[in-house]
Design a protein around this motif. Structure first.
Motif, short mmCIF file in Angstrom:
data_model
loop_
_atom_site.label_atom_id
_atom_site.label_comp_id
_atom_site.label_asym_id
_atom_site.label_seq_id
_atom_site.Cartn_x
_atom_site.Cartn_y
_atom_site.Cartn_z
N LYS A 177 -7.47 32.22 -16.79
CA LYS A 177 -8.84 31.89 -17.15
C LYS A 177 -8.97 31.64 -18.65
CE LYS A 177 -13.58 33.67 -17.04
NZ LYS A 177 -14.45 34.82 -16.72
N LEU A 178 -8.33 32.52 -19.44
CA LEU A 178 -8.38 32.33 -20.88
C LEU A 178 -7.73 31.01 -21.30
CD1 LEU A 178 -7.58 35.94 -22.17
CD2 LEU A 178 -9.76 34.73 -22.35
N PHE A 180 -7.44 28.32 -19.41
CA PHE A 180 -8.32 27.24 -18.97
C PHE A 180 -9.48 27.07 -19.93
CE2 PHE A 180 -12.18 26.02 -16.63
CZ PHE A 180 -11.80 24.77 -16.17
N GLU A 181 -10.07 28.19 -20.36
CA GLU A 181 -11.19 28.12 -21.30
C GLU A 181 -10.74 27.54 -22.64
OE1 GLU A 181 -12.57 32.12 -21.39
OE2 GLU A 181 -13.78 31.92 -19.57
N ARG A 182 -9.52 27.91 -23.07
CA ARG A 182 -9.00 27.37 -24.33
C ARG A 182 -8.83 25.85 -24.24
NH1 ARG A 182 -4.75 25.37 -26.55
NH2 ARG A 182 -3.62 25.43 -24.57
N THR A 184 -10.34 23.85 -22.14
CA THR A 184 -11.65 23.22 -22.00
C THR A 184 -12.34 23.07 -23.35
OG1 THR A 184 -11.92 24.13 -19.77
CG2 THR A 184 -13.92 23.41 -20.90
N LEU A 185 -12.29 24.12 -24.17
CA LEU A 185 -12.90 24.05 -25.51
C LEU A 185 -12.21 22.98 -26.36
CD1 LEU A 185 -13.44 27.84 -26.32
CD2 LEU A 185 -15.21 26.12 -25.89
#
Length: 425
Positions: A177-178, A180-182, A184-185
């Protein structure tokens, strides 16, 4: 472009475990034990209105919180210090955690040992002669150890097969998740830079027009669009639009609309009606059935001091005359992209020295104060009159600043504004 919220059932109230109370003699001394020896994090440390200190810690890999409570002597809670807390910490490797904490001075009552629970379909589990639960079929095996904090409060440290697998799966999911969020940002930052490059980078010079524009997006990318088109021979296209929706989808449609407008300008420069028909057709063909945009397209001729325009479902442009009179440039057609059978009419205005033209999106007029009041067209007109002696760029900055002061909370819609001031030839 905002949409009215549809009525729906209220979500269930939020519920989560807040904390487990652990009674201690000295909060500061206990805090150092949990932070320094167990490697916990400080969750909060606050002083209540009563003057009592409220301090809590949490393990590094979980959301549970232990509140360290220092009860007054002779109270019932004070008698609970040094007893079993019935709090269980789960780890995938009890032995490794045992060695780590032992080196830090944590007192263990037992060394890690195997504990196996079995299940009998015919009877409830019962302790056998060894003190362990006995029956026919084992359902899980685990390792456990007990330790005490500096006040003698006891805890269990355990690991067992099913929970260990779950912990490992949760940890992998958290890492994924981390990541993926990285990503995405990172991708959103790239998209923001790309979209910023789509807005006008240079301003074609005109002898009789001082003009400027700005777009402040509510998210990293948005659906508001403005453009300045060099039409040659002291002519300038001033364009503003608002795409339905928000975020990435709106940003992609914004880029599509900009490409359509610019490409058709080169083909139908002297026929704005034909230009806009082509823009609508291309937008219909290249987008989903529900996609649409409001659009204000105008062609300013500096030699003739004339503005020809088409307002396709957009907010009325405001033309503030030098004598203080106000002229609204209302809709001349419906939105673009929603109907294949579409047409519009072209309006025309003479522009004189001292006149000020304002094109804007609903991010300005529909900004709300803390009291729920809209900024509205009236305040925009007042600001145009208040700052009318400023240059266009300064006037844009002044109005945007006023909107932000009026609506200081989180921005919910893109704020886009074009100001054009006619000056003597």
């Amino acid at each position: 472009m905002g949409t009215a919220p549809s009525p729906r059932a209220a979500p269930p109230p939020h519920l989560r475990l807040h904390c487990v109370n652990v009674f201690v003699r000295d909060q500061e001394r206990s805090l150092r034990f949990y932070l320094d020896q167990l490697g916990f994090h400080l969750a909060f440390d606050a002083r209540l209105q009563s003057g009592d200190r409220w301090v809590a810690v949490s393990p590094p890999d979980g959301s549970a919180i232990l509140a360290l409570i220092a009860p007054t002597p002779k109270s019932q809670e004070y008698k609970l210090i040094g007893r079993s807390t019935r709090v269980v910490f789960i780890t995938e490797d009890v032995a490794a955690k045992f060695q780590e904490w032992s080196r830090r001075g944590v007192r263990f009552q037992t060394t890690p040992r195997l504990k196996r629970i079995k299940y009998d379909r015919q009877a409830q589990p019962a302790p056998d002669s060894s003190g362990l639960l006995g029956a026919e079929t084992p359902i899980w095996g685990g390792v456990f150890a007990r330790f005490k904090d500096i006040d003698g409060n006891s805890f269990e440290l355990v690991s067992f097969d099913e929970v260990t697998h779950t912990v490992e799966a949760q940890r992998r999911a958290a890492v994924e998740k981390l990541e993926f969020e990285r990503r995405t940002l990172q991708e959103m930052e790239i998209a923001k830079r790309v979209q910023a490059g789509l807005f006008p980078q240079t301003l074609p010079p005109l002898r009789t027009l001082d003009y400027a524009g700005a777009c402040i997006q509510a998210q990293q990318v948005g659906g508001d669009y403005y453009d300045f088109l060099n039409l040659g021979r002291e002519r300038l296209g001033l364009v503003i639009g608002d795409i339905s929706g928000k975020g990435i989808a709106a940003a992609l449609l914004m880029a599509n609309l900009q490409a359509n407008v610019r490409s058709q300008c080169a083909i139908a420069l002297d026929d704005p009606l034909r230009l806009l028909r082509s823009v609508n057709q291309l937008f219909c063909e290249n987008t989903t059935d529900s996609a649409y945009a409001t659009l204000f397209f105008s062609d300013y001729d500096g030699d003739a001091q004339r503005l020809r325009y088409a307002n396709c479902g957009h907010l009325s442009a405001l033309l503030l005359r030098s004598d203080g009179a106000l002229d609204r440039l209302d809709s001349t057609s419906t939105v673009v992209g929603l109907f294949k059978d579409w047409d519009c009419s072209i309006g025309e205005r003479q522009i004189f020295a001292g006149d000020t033209l304002a094109l804007y999106t609903d991010g300005i007029t529909e900004s709300f104060s803390d009291g729920g009041e809209e900024f509205g067209e009236g305040r925009l007109i007042e600001a145009l009159r208040r700052y009318r002696d400023e240059q266009s760029a300064s006037l844009v900055d002044a109005i945007v600043s006023e909107v932000r002061r009026f609506s200081p909370r989180e921005q919910h819609d893109d704020i886009t504004l074009i100001i054009a001031k006619c000056r003597p030839a």
